[in-house]
Enzyme design. Structure first.
Site, PDB file in Angstrom:
ATOM      1  N   GLY A 468       0.814  -1.209   0.000  1.00 56.10           N
ATOM      2  CA  GLY A 468       0.000   0.000   0.000  1.00 56.10           C
ATOM      3  C   GLY A 468       0.846   1.256   0.000  1.00 56.10           C
ATOM      4  O   GLY A 468       0.340   2.374  -0.051  1.00 56.10           O
ATOM      5  N   THR A 469       2.172   1.039   0.013  1.00 59.60           N
ATOM      6  CA  THR A 469       3.112   2.144   0.190  1.00 59.60           C
ATOM      7  C   THR A 469       3.428   2.885  -1.102  1.00 59.60           C
ATOM      8  O   THR A 469       3.866   4.023  -1.061  1.00 59.60           O
ATOM      9  CB  THR A 469       4.419   1.590   0.757  1.00 59.60           C
ATOM     10  OG1 THR A 469       4.759   0.416   0.000  1.00 59.60           O
ATOM     11  CG2 THR A 469       4.264   1.192   2.208  1.00 59.60           C
ATOM     12  N   ILE A 603      13.951  11.629  -2.062  1.00 54.04           N
ATOM     13  CA  ILE A 603      12.525  11.328  -2.136  1.00 54.04           C
ATOM     14  C   ILE A 603      12.210  10.886  -3.574  1.00 54.04           C
ATOM     15  O   ILE A 603      12.350  11.656  -4.518  1.00 54.04           O
ATOM     16  CB  ILE A 603      11.683  12.567  -1.750  1.00 54.04           C
ATOM     17  CG1 ILE A 603      12.019  13.022  -0.313  1.00 54.04           C
ATOM     18  CG2 ILE A 603      10.186  12.277  -1.898  1.00 54.04           C
ATOM     19  CD1 ILE A 603      11.698  12.015   0.767  1.00 54.04           C
ATOM     20  N   ASN A 605       9.307   9.897  -4.824  1.00 54.46           N
ATOM     21  CA  ASN A 605       8.037  10.442  -5.303  1.00 54.46           C
ATOM     22  C   ASN A 605       7.409  11.221  -4.153  1.00 54.46           C
ATOM     23  O   ASN A 605       6.920  10.635  -3.188  1.00 54.46           O
ATOM     24  CB  ASN A 605       7.120   9.292  -5.750  1.00 54.46           C
ATOM     25  CG  ASN A 605       5.771   9.790  -6.247  1.00 54.46           C
ATOM     26  OD1 ASN A 605       5.265  10.827  -5.811  1.00 54.46           O
ATOM     27  ND2 ASN A 605       5.174   9.051  -7.158  1.00 54.46           N
ATOM     28  N   LYS A 607       4.712  12.594  -3.720  1.00 50.66           N
ATOM     29  CA  LYS A 607       3.297  12.340  -3.449  1.00 50.66           C
ATOM     30  C   LYS A 607       3.111  11.067  -2.612  1.00 50.66           C
ATOM     31  O   LYS A 607       2.408  11.078  -1.599  1.00 50.66           O
ATOM     32  CB  LYS A 607       2.536  12.227  -4.767  1.00 50.66           C
ATOM     33  CG  LYS A 607       1.047  12.242  -4.587  1.00 50.66           C
ATOM     34  CD  LYS A 607       0.349  12.383  -5.922  1.00 50.66           C
ATOM     35  CE  LYS A 607      -1.157  12.392  -5.714  1.00 50.66           C
ATOM     36  NZ  LYS A 607      -1.865  12.560  -6.965  1.00 50.66           N
ATOM     37  N   LYS A 675      16.688   6.721   1.848  1.00 51.62           N
ATOM     38  CA  LYS A 675      16.549   6.157   3.191  1.00 51.62           C
ATOM     39  C   LYS A 675      15.073   5.894   3.483  1.00 51.62           C
ATOM     40  O   LYS A 675      14.194   6.486   2.888  1.00 51.62           O
ATOM     41  CB  LYS A 675      17.139   7.096   4.239  1.00 51.62           C
ATOM     42  CG  LYS A 675      18.663   7.142   4.143  1.00 51.62           C
ATOM     43  CD  LYS A 675      19.334   7.512   5.447  1.00 51.62           C
ATOM     44  CE  LYS A 675      19.200   8.953   5.803  1.00 51.62           C
ATOM     45  NZ  LYS A 675      20.223   9.355   6.804  1.00 51.62           N
ATOM     46  N   GLU A 679       8.226   4.149   8.337  1.00 45.81           N
ATOM     47  CA  GLU A 679       7.928   4.151   9.769  1.00 45.81           C
ATOM     48  C   GLU A 679       8.404   5.411  10.478  1.00 45.81           C
ATOM     49  O   GLU A 679       8.095   5.614  11.646  1.00 45.81           O
ATOM     50  CB  GLU A 679       8.561   2.913  10.413  1.00 45.81           C
ATOM     51  CG  GLU A 679       7.871   1.632   9.970  1.00 45.81           C
ATOM     52  CD  GLU A 679       8.682   0.396  10.240  1.00 45.81           C
ATOM     53  OE1 GLU A 679       9.878   0.392   9.876  1.00 45.81           O
ATOM     54  OE2 GLU A 679       8.158  -0.559  10.810  1.00 45.81           O
TER      55      GLU A 679
HETATM   56 MO1  MOS Z   1       7.222  -3.288   9.925  1.00 40.37          MO
HETATM   57  S1  MOS Z   1       6.430  -3.381  11.827  1.00 40.37           S
HETATM   58  O1  MOS Z   1       8.773  -3.915  10.034  1.00 40.37           O
HETATM   59  O2  MOS Z   1       6.145  -4.062   8.894  1.00 40.37           O
END
Ligand code: MOS
Length: 714
Positions: A468-469, A603, A605, A607, A675, A679
């Site tokens: 979903g990223t 970066i 993208n 968006k 990078k 999270e």
């Molecule tokens: Mo993440 S908690 O390493 O999917």
């Protein structure tokens, strides 16, 4: 931005897979049309500890459509843990239905396989169990004497904390508590699996499919090359889909038993008991500092629970080892066996919870020292990771704090807590530093070039997942850049274990690892192409193909960390600023606005990156204001069993978030300078909110979530 005219990385193009998703064409695990499909429904225990003394499957077996009822009595023998309290990893075997023992409320004690989903669900309720019940260990407080050092040790120390605290002019010793939380991705955990003469094919919802294949192979004691796992789209994971959980094994066990492909979809309620959770953490922080704010000691002791048969520890102390400069530092983690399911990694494991403790404590210290919380952090910056003496590949934490303070209007905060108001609302500003490991992992990829009507079209293949990223999009951009063709001419195929191996999606390593793997494959393709073309003045990729007389070309590449990477400590950094308003009478509060400044390399993208950061902010806010799973104190079941009672933020809670990226390319982290970002957004949001609540009300919130009654009660 139109993805058709765009070339390369760095542009905020729309998702290349966006249309597939909004039209329902993107297929998730339980949506594949498989011939002769049947359905399995898991049965959950209704005690938290004890054993099954008798069971009766006859009524269930007699129901229309029922093909099999499988319990510990007739389940096949799977691989077993070598020892009790097995350390859990993303590749751990998953023995299930192997004995009559019950370890936690809701544990799978059986499964019904039937022609339809409804038949399976109905019959599952007709299997009768008789239990011999024992008193479960479900009380955190009462379990404390049983705390032990986990086998995989993460205790750490340098210098001497006791003498560091003695040297200090000001000290702090406080404990911060975070409750049990659940991941709850939108897409339920699911598998459509078939077992065919020792060959496995599985449509799964997994973050790391090479690991899932290994778990399946090891649990059934077969060769991994006979296992094919496909996860083309994953509707969120947040750590809960890092490992293949028991339903994966159950579905395949069922398929083996009935000779048909089986769908096993974990229900939302079962996602509380049978997938993963984040455990309750009690984190004690001690800080010593000189009057001028110089830290003399930092320590972080975490106490959590694990199950009675597996160990999982969340490394909450990670941040305290590396974020600030201090000669005296100690970090410990202790676990208590309890009759709850084994916890596992969730949304920035370690950093999200650890930063809540550390960054709340740093804020408390700043007030004790009468220093600006921003300046207190800046004063204790370090460009060398004090836990291993390696320089950071790049660390722009101070820059994030300074820019954020300026853009947010930090100077308008009430210097004395509880002194700024708007009508009946108390207004407060909070800040927190953010850090998250930014690993780069070995990744392979294959690229296939085709020449059609004088244009080059490329297909990228890797076993990476897009949870979903935005992996599809940034990879299409990467291939476009390195083959010098428009994004519209790139096809990305992910999520099939037959493609080259990647580490999968987790730990914020996805973008950096996948993109560099794709880059390596493209560079190999260009090198091969130039070698075949020989001396030519062709400059475009299409002209090179023509000069080489090639219609297609296939190349594979692998990217992996180099010596420079290994000689550095690689983290992403950031700062979060939050303004909250708290109603003086009711304690109702609002997150008025939030600014997240991120320093996380190139970066790819802006968006999709923005989506990652604001998603992280929403999760951090969830952690701060809403999320908690309540355990019933006598029986050990969860009281929170649906989204009606497990609350998460809604859009109105998160109306106003800004994100700023510091321009940065970290060429030590990897060749493309990327990078992790996934999270970083969540890390420290909870502390920033709690610190803002303190600034507004003068009440220090050391236990999450920060529900209104805590604001008004002493
Ligand atoms: Mo993440 S908690 O390493 O999917």
């Amino acid at each position: 931005m139109n993805s058709y005219t765009s070339k390369g990385t760095g542009n905020p193009i729309n998702r290349v897979e966006g249309k597939l998703k909004v039209t329902g064409m993107a297929k998730y695990a339980s949506e594949f049309n498989v011939k002769d499909l049947v359905y399995a429904q898991g049965i959950n225990s209704t005690i938290a500890r004890g054993r099954i003394t008798a069971l009766d499957t006859s009524e269930a077996e007699a129901q229309k459509g029922v093909l099999a009822v499988i319990t510990f009595k007739n389940a096949e023998k799977l691989a077993q843990y070598e020892k009790d309290l097995h350390p859990l990893s993303t590749t751990s075997i998953q023995p299930v239905l192997q004995s009559n023992e019950v370890h936690y409320y809701g544990e799978y004690v059986g499964m019904v396989v039937a022609e339809t989903f409804e038949q399976a669900q109905y019959a599952a309720r007709l299997v009768k169990y008789t239990y011999e019940e024992a008193t479960p260990d479900i009380d955190f407080e009462a379990s404390k004497p049983k705390a032990y050092k986990p086998t995989e040790q993460s205790d750490y120390s340098r210098g001497d904390v006791a003498s560091g605290l003695e040297e200090a002019d000001v000290t702090l010793d406080e404990t911060y508590v975070t409750p049990i939380e659940h991941h709850h991705p939108m897409e339920l955990h699911a598998l459509i699996g078939s077992w065919n003469n020792g060959n496995v094919q599985a449509y799964a919802s997994q973050q790391m499919i090479d690991n899932a294949a290994k778990t399946i192979a090891d649990t059934f004691k077969i060769d991994k090359k006979n296992v094919r796992v496909m996860s083309p789209y994953v509707g969120g994971g947040f750590g809960s889909k890092l490992a293949a959980k028991q339903h994966v094994i159950l579905a395949l066990m069922a398929s083996k038993a009935v000779g048909r492909p089986v769908q096993f979809t974990v229900t939302r309620t079962q996602m509380f008991t049978n997938t993963n959770l984040r455990q309750r953490n009690e984190q004690r922080i001690q800080i010593g500092a000189k009057k001028d704010g110089t830290l003399t000691a930092l320590s972080h002791d975490t106490l959590s629970h694990t199950s009675t048969y597996e160990q999982y520890q969340e490394s909450c102390g990670t941040v305290t080892k590396m974020l600030y400069k201090t000669p005296n530092n100690s970090v410990t983690h202790r676990l208590m066996p309890m009759n709850l399911q084994t916890p596992f990694a969730m949304r920035a494991p370690g950093e999200a919870t650890g930063s809540f403790a550390l960054e709340s404590a740093m804020d408390e210290m700043a007030y004790k020292l009468n220093m600006d919380p921003v300046e207190f952090r800046i004063k204790n910056d370090t460009q060398v990771d004090p836990s291993n003496d390696k320089p950071f590949s790049s660390r722009l934490l101070n820059e994030c704090l300074r820019l954020g303070a300026k853009e947010f209007g930090w100077e308008h905060r009430p210097k004395t807590p509880g002194t700024k108001s708007e009508g009946n609302w108390l207004v407060g500003y909070g800040v927190s530093g953010a850090s998250r490991r930014a690993p780069f992992m070995k990744t392979s990829a294959k690229v296939i070039l085709e020449l059609k009507s004088n244009e080059v079209y490329a297909t990228l293949q890797m076993d990476a997942t897009d949870i979903g990223t935005g992996s599809y999009t940034i990879l299409a951009q990467t291939v476009s850049e390195y083959l010098d063709i428009p994004v519209a001419q790139v096809d990305v195929e992910l999520g099939d274990s037959e493609y080259p191996v990647t580490p999968g999606s987790g730990g914020s390593w996805g973008a950096a690892s996948f993109a560099n793997g794709a880059r390596a494959a493209c560079e190999q393709a260009m090198k091969d192409l130039k070698a075949v073309a020989g001396a030519t003045d062709a400059t475009s990729t299409a002209a090179l193909m023509q000069a080489s007389n090639l219609n297609t070309l296939e190349a594979e590449g692998t990217a992996e960390p180099d010596e420079e990477y290994k000689a550095h400590s690689v983290f992403s950094f950031g700062a979060n600023f939050t303004e909250v308003w708290v109603d003086k009478d009711t304690g109702v509060f609002r997150i008025k606005r939030m600014l997240n400044v991120a320093s996380c390399g190139k970066i790819l993208n802006p968006k999709t990156a923005f989506g990652q950061i604001i998603g992280g902010c929403a999760m951090g806010a969830g952690m701060a204001i809403a999320e908690r799973t309540e355990v019933e104190p006598n029986y050990g079941n969860f009281i929170t069993r649906s989204f009606a009672d497990y609350h998460v933020p809604v859009n109105l809670d998160m109306a106003n978030i800004d994100v700023i990226y510091l321009p940065e390319e970290d060429k030590i982290a990897n060749k493309m300078g990327i990078k992790g970002i996934g999270e970083l957004g969540i890390t420290s949001v909870a502390a920033s909110i709690a610190n803002a609540v303190f600034n507004a009300t003068g009440k220090r919130m050391r236990e999450l979530p920060l529900t209104p009654e805590k604001m008004i009660l002493k």
